[in-house]
Design a protein around this motif. Structure first.
Motif, PDB file in Angstrom:
ATOM      1  N   UNK A  87       0.831  -1.255  -0.212  1.00  0.00           N
ATOM      2  CA  UNK A  87       0.108  -0.105  -0.063  1.00  0.00           C
ATOM      3  C   UNK A  87       0.855   1.161   0.057  1.00  0.00           C
ATOM      4  N   UNK A  88       2.127   1.156   0.731  1.00  0.00           N
ATOM      5  CA  UNK A  88       2.898   2.494   0.928  1.00  0.00           C
ATOM      6  C   UNK A  88       4.106   2.220   1.736  1.00  0.00           C
ATOM      7  N   UNK A  97       1.140  -2.953   4.357  1.00  0.00           N
ATOM      8  CA  UNK A  97       0.697  -3.877   3.330  1.00  0.00           C
ATOM      9  C   UNK A  97      -0.717  -4.173   3.801  1.00  0.00           C
ATOM     10  N   UNK A  98      -1.697  -4.976   3.130  1.00  0.00           N
ATOM     11  CA  UNK A  98      -2.867  -5.450   3.139  1.00  0.00           C
ATOM     12  C   UNK A  98      -2.994  -6.790   2.694  1.00  0.00           C
ATOM     13  N   UNK A  99      -3.369  -7.804   3.388  1.00  0.00           N
ATOM     14  CA  UNK A  99      -3.321  -9.091   3.021  1.00  0.00           C
ATOM     15  C   UNK A  99      -4.724  -9.164   2.166  1.00  0.00           C
ATOM     16  N   UNK A 100      -4.503 -10.278   1.190  1.00  0.00           N
ATOM     17  CA  UNK A 100      -5.783 -10.622   0.334  1.00  0.00           C
ATOM     18  C   UNK A 100      -7.038 -10.965   0.922  1.00  0.00           C
ATOM     19  N   UNK A 134       4.102  -3.103   8.356  1.00  0.00           N
ATOM     20  CA  UNK A 134       2.819  -3.139   9.021  1.00  0.00           C
ATOM     21  C   UNK A 134       1.791  -3.679   8.015  1.00  0.00           C
ATOM     22  N   UNK A 135       0.793  -4.181   8.901  1.00  0.00           N
ATOM     23  CA  UNK A 135      -0.260  -4.779   8.026  1.00  0.00           C
ATOM     24  C   UNK A 135      -1.498  -4.030   8.623  1.00  0.00           C
ATOM     25  N   UNK A 136      -2.440  -3.560   7.474  1.00  0.00           N
ATOM     26  CA  UNK A 136      -3.444  -2.841   7.820  1.00  0.00           C
ATOM     27  C   UNK A 136      -4.697  -3.509   7.089  1.00  0.00           C
ATOM     28  N   UNK A 137      -5.725  -3.496   7.653  1.00  0.00           N
ATOM     29  CA  UNK A 137      -7.045  -4.139   7.189  1.00  0.00           C
ATOM     30  C   UNK A 137      -8.064  -3.263   6.530  1.00  0.00           C
TER      31      UNK A 137
END
Length: 153
Positions: free
Chosen positions: A31-32, A45-48, A72-75
């Motif tokens: 994402x960024x 990142x964003x998971x599928x 960092x994971x964002x949902x």
């Protein structure tokens, strides 16, 4: 020192652990990339999907490509198959996987799933679940080949 633009390119080039013909960039997972005033990099990142079993491997692979980077994971907003790039869709077709339809534009008149091998819309659902939970198994009524189809999310 790596710039945020270079870091984004490196993170985007990481192969997806479940579908190595695609990169994280092809899937739109990256994402960024940010850099704090001290120069430390953060990859967002964003998971599928929220239960994706490949997330640990994805984070590890990004850290290998960018040592010292924080991942960092964002949902929110949730990942959408619309984030798959045109290049990613082309790669899916070339490797015998049916890409998902786009949901962010005009609705396609063909209601069936097209065969990635012969292009026929004359296909049938074999199983709601394919090789992974985000895919379904179809078979073509024209060329008779089975194939995975990415579900629209």
């Amino acid at each position: 020192m790596v710039t945020p633009e270079e870091a984004r390119a490196l993170a985007a080039a990481v192969p997806d652990p479940e579908l190595p013909v695609l990169t994280l960039g092809d899937l739109g997972i990256v994402r960024e990339v940010r850099q704090d005033p001290g120069g430390a990099l953060e990859v967002v990142i964003t998971p599928t999907y929220s239960g994706c079993p490949a997330m640990d491997a994805i984070r590890d692979d990004i850290r290998k490509a960018l040592p010292g980077a924080r991942v960092v994971t964002v949902l929110s907003p949730p990942w959408s198959t619309d984030w798959i790039t045109d290049e990613g869709r082309r790669k899916l077709r070339e490797h015998g996987l049916s890409p998902p339809r786009r949901t962010d534009g005009p609705v396609a008149l063909t209601l069936g799933v097209r065969c990635p091998r012969c292009g026929s819309p004359r296909t049938r659902l074999v199983s709601r679940y394919g090789s992974t939970a985000c895919k379904a198994m179809y078979a073509c009524r024209e060329c008779l080949e089975p194939f995975d189809h990415f579900k629209e999310i």
